[in-house]
Design a protein around this motif. Structure first.
Motif, PDB file in Angstrom:
ATOM      1  N   TRP A 122      10.422  -1.385  -5.447  1.00 21.30           N
ATOM      2  CA  TRP A 122       9.355  -2.230  -4.930  1.00 21.30           C
ATOM      3  C   TRP A 122       8.797  -1.598  -3.664  1.00 21.30           C
ATOM      4  O   TRP A 122       9.547  -1.163  -2.784  1.00 21.30           O
ATOM      5  N   CYS A 137       6.440  -2.663  -0.690  1.00 22.20           N
ATOM      6  CA  CYS A 137       5.911  -3.912  -0.141  1.00 22.20           C
ATOM      7  C   CYS A 137       5.268  -3.673   1.227  1.00 22.20           C
ATOM      8  O   CYS A 137       5.741  -2.860   2.022  1.00 22.20           O
ATOM      9  N   ASP A 175       2.482  -6.328  -2.960  1.00 20.79           N
ATOM     10  CA  ASP A 175       3.678  -5.689  -3.498  1.00 20.79           C
ATOM     11  C   ASP A 175       3.337  -4.901  -4.758  1.00 20.79           C
ATOM     12  O   ASP A 175       2.795  -5.455  -5.720  1.00 20.79           O
TER      13      ASP A 175
END
Length: 266
Positions: free
Chosen positions: A197, A199, A186
């Protein structure tokens, strides 16, 4: 179609997987013409670094002036710079003759946590190059040491650390989470657009040589080609994930091999 000129300021890797060589391959793979300013010569391969010989501040400045006098540099990426006086010179030159985009990959601490440069160089990078950059791309260790901390930060610390780095002058911060434990990889991007974010599942491969160099240079190439910063980061990251997945197609060296920079072309 206009192909942008981009610049990498970094060290040389004779095995071709990291540093200047990785940056130039990345630029070429992503549609940009690459120029280079070499800050250090290394004797290294996929198994490790054997020796490093620094290039003088005067000759680094001469290289930079030669490139900027002739080429229309749209974006510049700065990699490892270990001498505080070289840091100050680069900051001064790039402030006077600033490309549209400046990307800083603050190569200060290895993934293992081992320091790559001394405290004076870390402080100089934080003081002179971080405020100059449109985006910085530290790993977890580097993000902490830029703020004067020596602890290993975790996922929960990343938003606060990124905000503090922006408060120190960085316009955007991408903290790379490759050192996080677990099966996820991440990253966190904090910019004027907010917190995002990014990921993905961790890719099981030992071919990690030059990953950080290639990520920052991919962002540089995408920015030079006109993408907004958040999109440039997302596309650069997707390209790097593809390069990691395809890295086993290469058979380079006896240690940690490089990513496959040309996975989408070969």
């Amino acid at each position: 179609m206009h192909i942008p000129c981009v610049l990498t300021i970094a060290g040389s890797d004779p095995s071709g997987g990291a540093g200047i060589q990785a940056d130039l391959k990345t630029f070429s793979a992503l549609g940009a013409y690459g120029a280079s300013v070499i800050t250090a010569l290394t004797a290294q391969n996929t198994c490790g670094v054997r020796s490093v010989e620094a290039v003088s501040r005067e000759f680094i400045a001469a290289q930079l002036d030669a490139v900027l006098d002739d080429l229309d540099i749209r974006a510049a990426k700065i990699g490892m710079v270990a001498d505080p006086l070289v840091v100050e010179m680069l900051a001064d030159r790039l402030q006077q003759r600033r490309p549209r985009w400046v990307v800083l990959d603050p190569v200060l601490v290895a993934k293992s946590g081992d320091a790559l440069v001394n405290d004076a160089a870390i402080q100089s990078v934080a003081e002179h190059l971080v405020p100059l950059a449109d985006i910085i791309t530290p790993n977890l260790h580097e993000a902490a040491v830029l703020l004067g901390e020596r602890r290993l930060i975790g996922r929960s610390d990343m938003p606060e650390i990124a905000r503090e780095l922006r408060a120190r002058g960085a316009k955007a911060v991408l903290i790379k989470g490759g050192a996080l434990e677990g099966q996820a990889c991440d990253d966190l991007l904090v910019s004027d657009a907010g917190e995002q974010w990014l990921c993905a599942p961790r890719i099981e491969t030992d071919n990690l040589h030059g990953t950080g160099c290639s990520m920052s240079s991919a962002i540089t190439a995408r920015l030079a080609n006109g993408l907004p910063l958040p999109q440039a980061v997302v596309e650069a990251r997707e390209w790097l994930l593809g390069a990691l997945r395809a890295s086993d197609q290469l058979n380079v060296g006896k240690g940690r091999g490089p990513v496959h920079h040309f996975h989408a072309l070969w």
